[in-house]
Design an enzyme around this catalytic site. Structure first.
Site, PDB file in Angstrom:
ATOM      1  CB  SER A   1       5.311  -8.074 -14.139  1.00 11.99           C
ATOM      2  OG  SER A   1       6.219  -7.375 -14.954  1.00 11.99           O
TER       3      SER A   1
ATOM      4  CE1 TYR B   1       9.276  -7.448 -10.010  1.00 10.35           C
ATOM      5  CE2 TYR B   1       9.278  -7.535 -12.412  1.00 10.35           C
ATOM      6  CZ  TYR B   1       8.651  -7.203 -11.232  1.00 10.35           C
ATOM      7  OH  TYR B   1       7.389  -6.641 -11.262  1.00 10.35           O
TER       8      TYR B   1
ATOM      9  CD  GLU C   1      10.846  -6.752 -17.019  1.00 17.40           C
ATOM     10  OE1 GLU C   1      11.885  -7.393 -16.853  1.00 17.40           O
ATOM     11  OE2 GLU C   1      10.702  -5.945 -17.947  1.00 17.40           O
TER      12      GLU C   1
ATOM     13  CB  ILE D   1      -0.997  -0.019   1.199  1.00 19.26           C
ATOM     14  CG1 ILE D   1      -2.123   0.998   0.950  1.00 19.26           C
ATOM     15  CG2 ILE D   1      -0.273   0.246   2.535  1.00 19.26           C
ATOM     16  CD1 ILE D   1      -3.335   0.808   1.812  1.00 19.26           C
TER      17      ILE D   1
ATOM     18  N   GLY E   1       3.433   1.689  -1.830  1.00 24.26           N
ATOM     19  CA  GLY E   1       4.037   1.836  -3.160  1.00 24.26           C
ATOM     20  C   GLY E   1       3.174   2.660  -4.099  1.00 24.26           C
TER      21      GLY E   1
ATOM     22  CE  LYS F   1       5.905  -9.012  -9.627  1.00 26.12           C
ATOM     23  NZ  LYS F   1       4.789  -8.734  -8.708  1.00 26.12           N
TER      24      LYS F   1
HETATM   25  P1  NDP Z   1       6.562  -0.206  -5.667  1.00 22.20           P
HETATM   26  O1  NDP Z   1       7.985  -0.624  -5.689  1.00 22.20           O
HETATM   27  O2  NDP Z   1       6.220   1.243  -5.782  1.00 22.20           O
HETATM   28  O3  NDP Z   1       5.887  -0.753  -4.318  1.00 22.20           O
HETATM   29  C1  NDP Z   1       6.204  -2.023  -3.802  1.00 22.20           C
HETATM   30  C2  NDP Z   1       5.492  -2.216  -2.476  1.00 22.20           C
HETATM   31  O4  NDP Z   1       5.804  -3.520  -1.964  1.00 22.20           O
HETATM   32  C3  NDP Z   1       5.889  -1.214  -1.389  1.00 22.20           C
HETATM   33  O5  NDP Z   1       4.730  -0.823  -0.682  1.00 22.20           O
HETATM   34  C4  NDP Z   1       6.803  -2.053  -0.494  1.00 22.20           C
HETATM   35  O6  NDP Z   1       6.809  -1.633   0.848  1.00 22.20           O
HETATM   36  C5  NDP Z   1       6.107  -3.412  -0.584  1.00 22.20           C
HETATM   37  N1  NDP Z   1       6.975  -4.498  -0.133  1.00 22.20           N
HETATM   38  C6  NDP Z   1       8.197  -4.827  -0.612  1.00 22.20           C
HETATM   39  N2  NDP Z   1       8.685  -5.875   0.064  1.00 22.20           N
HETATM   40  C7  NDP Z   1       7.764  -6.215   0.999  1.00 22.20           C
HETATM   41  C8  NDP Z   1       7.709  -7.205   2.019  1.00 22.20           C
HETATM   42  N3  NDP Z   1       8.694  -8.066   2.230  1.00 22.20           N
HETATM   43  N4  NDP Z   1       6.608  -7.277   2.817  1.00 22.20           N
HETATM   44  C9  NDP Z   1       5.591  -6.409   2.622  1.00 22.20           C
HETATM   45  N5  NDP Z   1       5.588  -5.442   1.676  1.00 22.20           N
HETATM   46  C10 NDP Z   1       6.665  -5.350   0.877  1.00 22.20           C
HETATM   47  O7  NDP Z   1       5.817  -1.037  -6.825  1.00 22.20           O
HETATM   48  P2  NDP Z   1       4.562  -0.634  -7.756  1.00 22.20           P
HETATM   49  O8  NDP Z   1       3.536   0.015  -6.938  1.00 22.20           O
HETATM   50  O9  NDP Z   1       5.073   0.015  -8.985  1.00 22.20           O
HETATM   51  O10 NDP Z   1       4.080  -2.078  -8.218  1.00 22.20           O
HETATM   52  C11 NDP Z   1       3.108  -2.816  -7.468  1.00 22.20           C
HETATM   53  C12 NDP Z   1       3.183  -4.281  -7.838  1.00 22.20           C
HETATM   54  O11 NDP Z   1       2.920  -4.431  -9.227  1.00 22.20           O
HETATM   55  C13 NDP Z   1       4.544  -4.939  -7.606  1.00 22.20           C
HETATM   56  O12 NDP Z   1       4.288  -6.286  -7.256  1.00 22.20           O
HETATM   57  C14 NDP Z   1       5.216  -4.878  -8.973  1.00 22.20           C
HETATM   58  O13 NDP Z   1       6.175  -5.890  -9.083  1.00 22.20           O
HETATM   59  C15 NDP Z   1       4.007  -5.094  -9.867  1.00 22.20           C
HETATM   60  N6  NDP Z   1       4.087  -4.533 -11.201  1.00 22.20           N
HETATM   61  C16 NDP Z   1       4.360  -3.208 -11.376  1.00 22.20           C
HETATM   62  C17 NDP Z   1       4.345  -2.638 -12.628  1.00 22.20           C
HETATM   63  C18 NDP Z   1       4.647  -1.201 -12.849  1.00 22.20           C
HETATM   64  O14 NDP Z   1       4.909  -0.824 -14.007  1.00 22.20           O
HETATM   65  N7  NDP Z   1       4.576  -0.356 -11.839  1.00 22.20           N
HETATM   66  C19 NDP Z   1       4.025  -3.464 -13.813  1.00 22.20           C
HETATM   67  C20 NDP Z   1       3.706  -4.829 -13.509  1.00 22.20           C
HETATM   68  C21 NDP Z   1       3.730  -5.339 -12.248  1.00 22.20           C
HETATM   69  P3  NDP Z   1       7.905  -0.571   1.422  1.00 22.20           P
HETATM   70  O15 NDP Z   1       7.303   0.776   1.156  1.00 22.20           O
HETATM   71  O16 NDP Z   1       7.955  -0.947   2.856  1.00 22.20           O
HETATM   72  O17 NDP Z   1       9.185  -0.803   0.668  1.00 22.20           O
HETATM   73  P1  GDR Z   2      11.341  -2.133 -16.065  1.00 28.87           P
HETATM   74  O1  GDR Z   2      11.390  -0.573 -15.700  1.00 28.87           O
HETATM   75  O2  GDR Z   2      12.642  -2.795 -15.903  1.00 28.87           O
HETATM   76  O3  GDR Z   2      10.661  -2.232 -17.399  1.00 28.87           O
HETATM   77  O4  GDR Z   2      10.390  -2.702 -14.901  1.00 28.87           O
HETATM   78  P2  GDR Z   2      12.592   0.481 -15.658  1.00 28.87           P
HETATM   79  O5  GDR Z   2      11.944   1.817 -15.716  1.00 28.87           O
HETATM   80  O6  GDR Z   2      13.538   0.223 -14.539  1.00 28.87           O
HETATM   81  O7  GDR Z   2      13.397   0.193 -17.040  1.00 28.87           O
HETATM   82  C1  GDR Z   2      12.800   0.348 -18.313  1.00 28.87           C
HETATM   83  C2  GDR Z   2      13.868   0.291 -19.395  1.00 28.87           C
HETATM   84  O8  GDR Z   2      14.683   1.462 -19.325  1.00 28.87           O
HETATM   85  C3  GDR Z   2      16.037   1.093 -19.508  1.00 28.87           C
HETATM   86  N1  GDR Z   2      16.933   2.093 -18.901  1.00 28.87           N
HETATM   87  C4  GDR Z   2      16.992   2.400 -17.598  1.00 28.87           C
HETATM   88  N2  GDR Z   2      16.288   1.928 -16.535  1.00 28.87           N
HETATM   89  C5  GDR Z   2      16.554   2.459 -15.314  1.00 28.87           C
HETATM   90  N3  GDR Z   2      15.834   2.032 -14.253  1.00 28.87           N
HETATM   91  N4  GDR Z   2      17.510   3.417 -15.116  1.00 28.87           N
HETATM   92  C6  GDR Z   2      18.245   3.910 -16.160  1.00 28.87           C
HETATM   93  O9  GDR Z   2      19.095   4.764 -15.971  1.00 28.87           O
HETATM   94  C7  GDR Z   2      17.975   3.389 -17.460  1.00 28.87           C
HETATM   95  N5  GDR Z   2      18.471   3.649 -18.697  1.00 28.87           N
HETATM   96  C8  GDR Z   2      17.831   2.868 -19.561  1.00 28.87           C
HETATM   97  C9  GDR Z   2      16.157  -0.276 -18.847  1.00 28.87           C
HETATM   98  O10 GDR Z   2      17.317  -0.966 -19.305  1.00 28.87           O
HETATM   99  C10 GDR Z   2      14.835  -0.908 -19.290  1.00 28.87           C
HETATM  100  O11 GDR Z   2      14.996  -1.486 -20.554  1.00 28.87           O
HETATM  101  C11 GDR Z   2       9.217  -2.015 -14.464  1.00 28.87           C
HETATM  102  C12 GDR Z   2       9.029  -2.320 -12.978  1.00 28.87           C
HETATM  103  O12 GDR Z   2       7.983  -1.515 -12.487  1.00 28.87           O
HETATM  104  C13 GDR Z   2       8.662  -3.767 -12.768  1.00 28.87           C
HETATM  105  O13 GDR Z   2       8.316  -3.968 -11.394  1.00 28.87           O
HETATM  106  C14 GDR Z   2       7.455  -4.108 -13.641  1.00 28.87           C
HETATM  107  O14 GDR Z   2       7.083  -5.440 -13.474  1.00 28.87           O
HETATM  108  C15 GDR Z   2       7.774  -3.794 -15.094  1.00 28.87           C
HETATM  109  O15 GDR Z   2       8.107  -2.425 -15.208  1.00 28.87           O
HETATM  110  C16 GDR Z   2       6.588  -4.081 -16.018  1.00 28.87           C
END
Ligand code: NDP
Ligand code: GDR
Length: 320
Positions: free
Chosen positions: A122, A146, A124, A8, A10, A150
């Site tokens: 995801s 990762y 990914e 929550i 995040g 997933k």
């Molecule tokens: P964030 O990284 O912003 O948030 C992750 C959350 O998970 C945080 O609240 C974190 O808590 C919590 N968390 C991590 N480890 C634990 C643990 N051991 N126990 C309890 N809580 C934990 O991610 P997003 O909001 O972007 O993504 C949400 C979900 O969707 C994730 O599972 C991500 O992998 C998945 N996802 C995200 C995508 C995206 O593009 N954003 C795309 C596809 C899937 P804390 O604040 O304490 O670190």
């Molecule tokens: P991703 O997101 O790996 O797709 O995962 P990220 O934004 O980290 O990377 C996207 C692409 O950008 C390229 N890249 C860089 N990435 C980062 N972080 N920093 C850099 O400086 C940089 N330069 C280039 C990366 O190589 C990559 O190709 C996200 C996360 O939210 C996952 O948890 C989720 O599951 C997937 O999206 C869908």
């Protein structure tokens, strides 16, 4: 209705909590203990939320969290979500992002088999893609610890649905971004970095692979899809995406252009941001979600860039 949301604090968890509160839900957030409180994204609604302390690593704490919150719906968003860290901490990533799902499903099954369960899967998982665009039937080929974790969580969700007749769904969400995105993800790193340059707070921005292509949508839009999946008669998995793909370089160009900057003057390539292997191209086909859930993305690529650049520029300006 009562919902329990892991993750929550995040990006997605905070938008989902707002969304569910608006729908009249009682919302419980599962949070892990930290020496410094980490509620920035939910500060504005914290009085309306209830919190239960638990960790995805700790089975009993999850059982207690479910016992206390007695949810009708569980949204499992908690995970180690930053792909590069998953190479540095592959075992921990497997524990949080993979086995954590099983711990949630086990607790749910024992406490209330009729609870509806949403798993944050995801794009990914498609990794080195086997077809373009990717849909619910595209085979997986994850390219990072990762992604592998997933895939495990995804299939455990499918398995609990089939083994125990649970209402368990996976949303296969493609990248979704917002002003609340963590600073290390590329979209936010670029919009924040460009805004800093515009305001004279930085003079360059270091990035890795600019050629990777992603299907980027707006996080706020994607939250509704999670909720809709749990409102259907049968539990199924859905791809959620925009159907458009753009390179990181296009994201950079568009972000700098919003601020009247020429990106080529400021962006440097730093090899330390290049991954052992990358996912080269993602583009989703969410026609199933469109047809069955009536869900469609509302914000396009340029709209999303604008939302994020304007937010970061105004935020940084206020701090000066
Ligand atoms: P964030 O990284 O912003 O948030 C992750 C959350 O998970 C945080 O609240 C974190 O808590 C919590 N968390 C991590 N480890 C634990 C643990 N051991 N126990 C309890 N809580 C934990 O991610 P997003 O909001 O972007 O993504 C949400 C979900 O969707 C994730 O599972 C991500 O992998 C998945 N996802 C995200 C995508 C995206 O593009 N954003 C795309 C596809 C899937 P804390 O604040 O304490 O670190
Ligand atoms: P991703 O997101 O790996 O797709 O995962 P990220 O934004 O980290 O990377 C996207 C692409 O950008 C390229 N890249 C860089 N990435 C980062 N972080 N920093 C850099 O400086 C940089 N330069 C280039 C990366 O190589 C990559 O190709 C996200 C996360 O939210 C996952 O948890 C989720 O599951 C997937 O999206 C869908």
């Amino acid at each position: 209705m009562r919902a329990l949301v892991t993750g929550i604090t995040g990006q997605d968890g905070s938008y989902l909590a707002e969304f569910l509160l608006d729908k009249g839900y009682e919302v419980y957030g599962m949070v892990r203990r930290s020496s410094v409180e980490n509620f920035n994204r939910i500060e504005h609604i914290r009085d309306k939320l209830k919190f239960v302390q638990a960790d995805l690593l700790d089975q009993l704490s999850i059982i207690d969290a479910i016992k206390e919150s007695r949810p009708d719906e569980i949204y499992n968003l908690g995970a180690m979500s930053f792909v590069p860290t998953s190479w540095k901490q592959p075992v921990l990533t497997g524990e949080f992002t993979g086995l954590g799902v099983t711990r949630m499903l086990e607790a749910a099954r024992h406490m209330n088999k009729n609870v509806k369960f949403y798993q944050a899967s995801s794009s990914e998982m498609f990794g080195k893609v086997r077809e373009v665009p990717q849909n619910e039937n595209t085979p997986f080929y994850p390219r990072s610890p990762y992604g592998v974790a997933k895939v495990y969580g995804h299939y455990m969700t499918v398995n609990y649905r089939e083994s125990y007749d649970m209402f368990a769904c996976s949303g296969i969400l493609f990248n979704h971004e917002s002003p609340r995105r963590g600073l290390e993800f590329v979209t936010k790193k670029v919009t924040y970095g460009a805004a800093k340059i515009k305001l004279g707070l930085a003079d360059s921005l270091c990035l890795g692979n600019l050629d990777a292509k992603r299907d980027w949508g707006y996080a706020k839009d994607y939250i509704e899809a999670m909720w809709l999946m749990l409102k259907q008669d049968t539990p199924e998995d859905y791809v959620i995406s925009t159907g458009e793909t753009h390179s990181v370089k296009e994201w950079v160009e568009a972000s700098f252009k919003c601020l009247d900057l020429d990106w080529e003057k400021y962006v440097k390539i730093d090899k330390s941001f290049i991954r052992p292997v990358d996912v080269d191209l993602l583009v989703g086909d969410s026609s199933k979600a469109e047809k069955k859930l009536g869900w469609k993305t509302k914000v396009n690529f340029n709209g999303l860039v604008k939302i994020m650049v304007e937010y970061d520029y105004n935020y940084l300006k206020k701090q000066m």
